[in-house]
Enzyme design. Sequence first.
Site, PDB file in Angstrom:
ATOM      1  N   TYR A   5      39.724  63.630  19.041  1.00 48.71           N
ATOM      2  CA  TYR A   5      39.603  64.433  17.821  1.00 48.71           C
ATOM      3  C   TYR A   5      40.439  63.885  16.663  1.00 48.71           C
ATOM      4  O   TYR A   5      40.748  64.612  15.721  1.00 48.71           O
ATOM      5  CB  TYR A   5      39.960  65.899  18.122  1.00 48.71           C
ATOM      6  N   HIS A  62      30.922  70.175  15.148  1.00 48.81           N
ATOM      7  CA  HIS A  62      31.754  69.598  16.218  1.00 48.81           C
ATOM      8  C   HIS A  62      32.377  68.322  15.690  1.00 48.81           C
ATOM      9  O   HIS A  62      31.710  67.523  15.013  1.00 48.81           O
ATOM     10  CB  HIS A  62      30.908  69.257  17.456  1.00 48.81           C
TER      11      HIS A  62
END
Length: 149
Positions: A24, A101
């Site tokens: 991430y 996402h």
Amino acid sequence: MSHNIFFLNGPNSNLYGLDKSGTYGKESFISIGDRCKRHAASLGMTLEFRQSNHEGVLVDWIQEARQSASALIINAAGLSYSSVPILDALLAFDGPIIEAHMSNIWQREPFRHSSLVSKAATGVIAGLGALGYELALNAVARLLDAEAE
Ligand code: DHK
């Protein structure tokens, strides 16, 4: 008319930037949220950027959005693939919904390939990291403008 947008983030999103896998990215969750708020302001919108590790809290916020938000952006994280309560709450929301996402969920494990949230989403953005969050804000601004025409 100025629009208020809810951007809701699910379990473990608060660990972005701290996660050793690097999936991430390096930017912290707080920094991403601040950047999204500035970007929303540049589009003439206000933004509630919230995170919870608890399904019921997310359901409460989606219900709150019915009165308080013109559009929803949601990254339900791991709950995307299992939460019927989140899906049902989203289906009761009357406005654009963008599912976001950070990662490209279709390049990852098979259990991440089928999101229940997608059944309620106007559109889905995935795989572009936090850039995708700014693009989600662009999308809701355009969709709300189109609704107003
Ligand atoms: C974030 C998570 O925390 C995961 O549980 C999802 C999503 C993917 C993301 O890419 O932002 O599977």
